[in-house]
Design a protein around this motif. Structure first.
Motif, PDB file in Angstrom:
ATOM      1  N   LEU A 367       0.857  -1.191   0.000  1.00 28.07           N
ATOM      2  CA  LEU A 367       0.000   0.000   0.000  1.00 28.07           C
ATOM      3  C   LEU A 367       0.887   1.232   0.000  1.00 28.07           C
ATOM      4  O   LEU A 367       1.826   1.336   0.806  1.00 28.07           O
ATOM      5  N   CYS A 368       0.615   2.150  -0.903  1.00 30.79           N
ATOM      6  CA  CYS A 368       1.376   3.392  -0.936  1.00 30.79           C
ATOM      7  C   CYS A 368       0.470   4.499  -1.446  1.00 30.79           C
ATOM      8  O   CYS A 368      -0.684   4.264  -1.807  1.00 30.79           O
ATOM      9  N   GLY A 369       1.013   5.693  -1.498  1.00 30.22           N
ATOM     10  CA  GLY A 369       0.243   6.841  -1.948  1.00 30.22           C
ATOM     11  C   GLY A 369       0.578   8.052  -1.110  1.00 30.22           C
ATOM     12  O   GLY A 369       1.255   7.959  -0.078  1.00 30.22           O
ATOM     13  N   GLY A 372      -2.516  11.013   3.602  1.00 27.82           N
ATOM     14  CA  GLY A 372      -3.960  11.246   3.616  1.00 27.82           C
ATOM     15  C   GLY A 372      -4.697  10.504   2.527  1.00 27.82           C
ATOM     16  O   GLY A 372      -5.895  10.725   2.322  1.00 27.82           O
ATOM     17  N   GLY A 373      -4.008   9.579   1.845  1.00 30.58           N
ATOM     18  CA  GLY A 373      -4.648   8.849   0.750  1.00 30.58           C
ATOM     19  C   GLY A 373      -5.613   7.777   1.214  1.00 30.58           C
ATOM     20  O   GLY A 373      -6.462   7.335   0.447  1.00 30.58           O
ATOM     21  N   GLY A 374      -5.469   7.306   2.456  1.00 31.55           N
ATOM     22  CA  GLY A 374      -6.400   6.303   2.980  1.00 31.55           C
ATOM     23  C   GLY A 374      -5.748   4.994   3.379  1.00 31.55           C
ATOM     24  O   GLY A 374      -6.439   4.018   3.681  1.00 31.55           O
ATOM     25  N   LYS A 375      -4.420   4.946   3.411  1.00 32.98           N
ATOM     26  CA  LYS A 375      -3.713   3.686   3.742  1.00 32.98           C
ATOM     27  C   LYS A 375      -4.024   3.230   5.161  1.00 32.98           C
ATOM     28  O   LYS A 375      -4.407   2.080   5.386  1.00 32.98           O
ATOM     29  N   SER A 376      -3.839   4.120   6.129  1.00 35.10           N
ATOM     30  CA  SER A 376      -4.092   3.746   7.531  1.00 35.10           C
ATOM     31  C   SER A 376      -5.561   3.442   7.773  1.00 35.10           C
ATOM     32  O   SER A 376      -5.912   2.573   8.585  1.00 35.10           O
ATOM     33  N   ALA A 533      10.480  -0.542  -0.298  1.00 35.70           N
ATOM     34  CA  ALA A 533       9.969  -1.594   0.586  1.00 35.70           C
ATOM     35  C   ALA A 533       8.916  -2.451  -0.095  1.00 35.70           C
ATOM     36  O   ALA A 533       8.541  -3.503   0.424  1.00 35.70           O
ATOM     37  N   LEU A 534       8.429  -2.026  -1.279  1.00 38.39           N
ATOM     38  CA  LEU A 534       7.317  -2.719  -1.926  1.00 38.39           C
ATOM     39  C   LEU A 534       7.720  -3.455  -3.195  1.00 38.39           C
ATOM     40  O   LEU A 534       6.858  -3.984  -3.899  1.00 38.39           O
ATOM     41  N   THR A 535       9.003  -3.484  -3.494  1.00 38.58           N
ATOM     42  CA  THR A 535       9.428  -4.052  -4.778  1.00 38.58           C
ATOM     43  C   THR A 535       9.086  -5.530  -4.930  1.00 38.58           C
ATOM     44  O   THR A 535       8.921  -6.023  -6.033  1.00 38.58           O
ATOM     45  N   GLU A 536       8.994  -6.258  -3.805  1.00 38.42           N
ATOM     46  CA  GLU A 536       8.706  -7.685  -3.874  1.00 38.42           C
ATOM     47  C   GLU A 536       7.233  -8.009  -3.645  1.00 38.42           C
ATOM     48  O   GLU A 536       6.859  -9.175  -3.529  1.00 38.42           O
ATOM     49  N   ALA A 537       6.373  -6.994  -3.581  1.00 41.09           N
ATOM     50  CA  ALA A 537       4.951  -7.215  -3.310  1.00 41.09           C
ATOM     51  C   ALA A 537       4.276  -7.933  -4.473  1.00 41.09           C
ATOM     52  O   ALA A 537       4.589  -7.696  -5.650  1.00 41.09           O
ATOM     53  N   VAL A 542      -2.017   1.873  -5.141  1.00 45.29           N
ATOM     54  CA  VAL A 542      -1.686   3.282  -4.939  1.00 45.29           C
ATOM     55  C   VAL A 542      -2.979   4.006  -4.581  1.00 45.29           C
ATOM     56  O   VAL A 542      -3.890   4.124  -5.410  1.00 45.29           O
ATOM     57  N   LEU A 543      -3.080   4.446  -3.325  1.00 41.98           N
ATOM     58  CA  LEU A 543      -4.294   5.115  -2.843  1.00 41.98           C
ATOM     59  C   LEU A 543      -4.111   6.620  -2.887  1.00 41.98           C
ATOM     60  O   LEU A 543      -3.161   7.163  -2.322  1.00 41.98           O
ATOM     61  N   GLN A 544      -5.021   7.291  -3.565  1.00 40.58           N
ATOM     62  CA  GLN A 544      -5.027   8.748  -3.629  1.00 40.58           C
ATOM     63  C   GLN A 544      -6.438   9.236  -3.371  1.00 40.58           C
ATOM     64  O   GLN A 544      -7.387   8.814  -4.052  1.00 40.58           O
TER      65      GLN A 544
END
Length: 589
Positions: A367-369, A372-376, A533-537, A542-544
């Motif tokens: 999860l990235c973005g 305030g994109g909504g990840k948490s 940290a996400l290269t192996e996901a 991508v949350l925006q």
């Protein structure tokens, strides 16, 4: 007096202890009636000169025996009565803590830590004091007062008794009015104490920031203002409290004046003997305690009632997230998320909109973005801190809202953005979720989290006390210890909520490499700002602004126009510049 009705459930359950204490109080009250009567007999016997020395000593001996028996019985009823009240304290605090542990984050948005601590300590103490001393004073004063009145009326003179009690109805009305005022004012005083507790707790936990910004004087002024407000509200309570004793003493003094005046006239008319008047005066002296006790009982019971109403209000709050009934089956499962919309409580705009993914066992979701994109928010829904407004999240094909919370949480291990360490040893912090873990198990997960070498450099290694909230450790060390703690649980799903933000890039890659080896049979959800940290996901979202703006593998997103590619290139450039700076510094050295 409303407190006794509020606690009827406890009195009914502990009726044996309370009945035993009340019975002993009645026996004590009856025994205490004997000495004044015996004194009257002794006075008349001495004045009429028909008492021998042996008879006088006999009556004195009887009074001494009564005193010893009363002493022993008082010890027993205190054990019974206060033992029951202390059990109430344990139960209220256990219920209070259980209620806190069941609540979702929305509850803690409404209640501050200092207020909760005040209710769990100060308010519970007031309730327990009322359930012990309040019951004591109520029973003791009523039994003693009624017994004394009966003896005064039947054994001496009902006319003189009626004359002496004329001030009492007025006193009762005044004390009732004081009790109502005390209830309201004490409730406000307890609320002010909660605010002061909040200020103290916040100041102590943020003392480093306060000193860093030079805000000591400002915070001292705010604290002084809260202390002043608390003091004023407690002074208003004390103002009412101070009226009880003078009112009672005035009533008792008036009663004594009427009794002595009327009794002297009756002795002169031959209606009473001097010994009877002496006994009456002593019995009237015994009425001082019941009167004082009643006033004191009104005082502590009204305080306890105000405190219990604050506790009951909190205990009555139902959790936002209700526990389900179903238990998860054994074995790994697939996590399926289909969120159409979710809005935070109290907010007008949705935080998530049309978010969906399927996470099979052993896979990694990234999860990235932007902030305030909504990840948490998404991770909070996965942990079921809240229920979705529109849509659902399921595991093993079962909606989370139907699952028992404990059953679901046992499948999760979570490392949050802001790790929390207890004021304990490093080893005990790592073994928090598995207290029986061996030293070898603790060290194994510490190595996976790349914190083992750091721990060995501490003064006492794994037995080093980390201080409150891990104050003696760096942010990166706290994060890695928290990761080790989560790994020790060996849960099916590991959630890392920006849990590598405080470690350097090299350490991050080492931890991720270790997690890939550890996570062969585990499911990982990694939320991160650092895209390396996400290269192996297995899949990256991508949350925006609460929407899934992009999704796919790292190689796809890195070559696809959008936020991910722009941020990844920026971070690569930043890393290259940092390496050049380090190389230049080493060459210069």
């Amino acid at each position: 007096m409303r407190l006794f009705a509020q606690l009827h459930w406890y009195f009914r359950r502990e009726w044996r202890r309370y009945l035993g204490a009340v019975t002993l109080l009645i026996v004590i009250a009856i025994l205490q009636l004997a000495p004044p009567k015996l004194v009257g007999i002794i006075v008349d016997g001495v004045t009429l000169e028909h008492f021998t020395l042996s008879k006088l000593l006999l009556w004195i001996g009887v009074m001494a025996v009564i005193a010893v028996v009363v002493y022993l019985l008082r010890y027993v009823w205190r054990v019974l009565l206060f033992g029951a009240s202390y059990r109430l304290a344990v139960e209220l605090r256990a219920d209070f803590y259980r209620q806190l542990s069941r609540q979702s984050p929305a509850f803690y948005l409404r209640h501050r830590t200092g207020d909760l601590m005040a209710r769990a300590t100060n308010d519970v103490d007031r309730v327990v004091f009322a359930a012990g001393e309040g019951v004591l004073t109520l029973v003791d004063s009523l039994v003693m007062g009624c017994a004394v009145l009966v003896v005064m009326c039947t054994q001496i003179s009902w006319q003189l008794t009626l004359l002496a009690l004329l001030p009492m109805p007025v006193m009762a009305l005044v004390i009732k009015r004081y009790g109502d005022q005390l209830h309201q004012r004490f409730k406000l005083a307890q609320a002010a104490f909660s605010s002061l507790n909040d200020r103290t707790q916040e100041s102590l936990t943020s003392i480093r920031m306060i000193k860093a910004f030079g805000l000591e004087d400002r915070q001292s002024a705010l604290f002084a203002e809260d202390a002043r407000d608390t003091g004023e509200k407690n002074m208003r309570v004390a103002t009412v409290d101070a009226r009880f004793d003078p009112t009672i003493y005035v009533a008792i003094a008036t009663a004594n004046m009427l009794a002595i005046g009327g009794g002297a006239w009756m002795v002169s008319q031959g209606m009473l003997t001097l010994g009877q008047l002496t006994s009456f005066a002593m019995y009237l002296g015994l009425m001082i305690w019941p009167m004082l006790a009643l006033a004191w009982m009104f005082n502590i019971v009204e305080r306890g009632s105000a405190a219990y109403s604050r506790i009951r209000d909190l205990l009555a709050e139902k959790p936002v997230v209700e526990d389900g009934m179903q238990v998860l089956p054994e074995g790994p499962g697939t996590l399926v998320c289909q969120i159409n919309s979710f809005t935070w409580p109290g907010s007008q705009h949705p935080q998530l909109h049309q978010v969906d993914f399927t996470l099979a066992p052993g896979k990694i979701l990234g999860l990235c973005g932007p902030t305030g994109g909504g990840k948490s928010t998404l991770l909070s829904l996965v942990q079921r801190h809240f229920d979705t407004d529109d849509g659902d999240i399921s595991f093993h094909g079962m909606p989370l809202r139907q699952l028992q919370l404990n059953s679901w949480h046992q499948r999760l291990a979570v490392v949050n953005q802001t790790p929390f360490l207890f004021s304990d040893t490093v080893a005990n912090n790592i073994a928090l979720g598995k207290p029986g873990a061996s030293q070898a198990e603790i060290e194994a997960v510490a190595k996976l989290a790349s914190v083992h070498d750091d721990i060995l450099r501490l003064p006492q290694g794994y037995e080093t006390e980390v201080g409150e909230r891990g104050v003696m450790l760096s942010g990166g060390q706290k994060q890695r210890i928290s990761i080790a703690r989560a790994l020790l649980l060996n849960a099916e799903i590991l959630i890392l909520d920006d849990a590598l933000s405080a470690v350097d890039g090299r350490t991050e890659q080492q931890i991720l490499h270790n997690l890939r080896q550890w996570g062969a049979g585990h499911t990982l959800i990694i939320s991160a700002h650092r895209l390396s940290a996400l290269t192996e996901a297995s899949e990256i979202l991508v949350l925006q602004q609460g929407n899934v703006a992009q999704r796919g593998h790292h190689s796809e997103l890195a070559n696809q126009q959008g936020w991910y590619r722009d941020m990844y290139r920026y971070q690569q450039l930043e890393a290259a510049l940092d390496e050049e700076d380090e190389t230049g510094e080493q060459a210069h050295a």
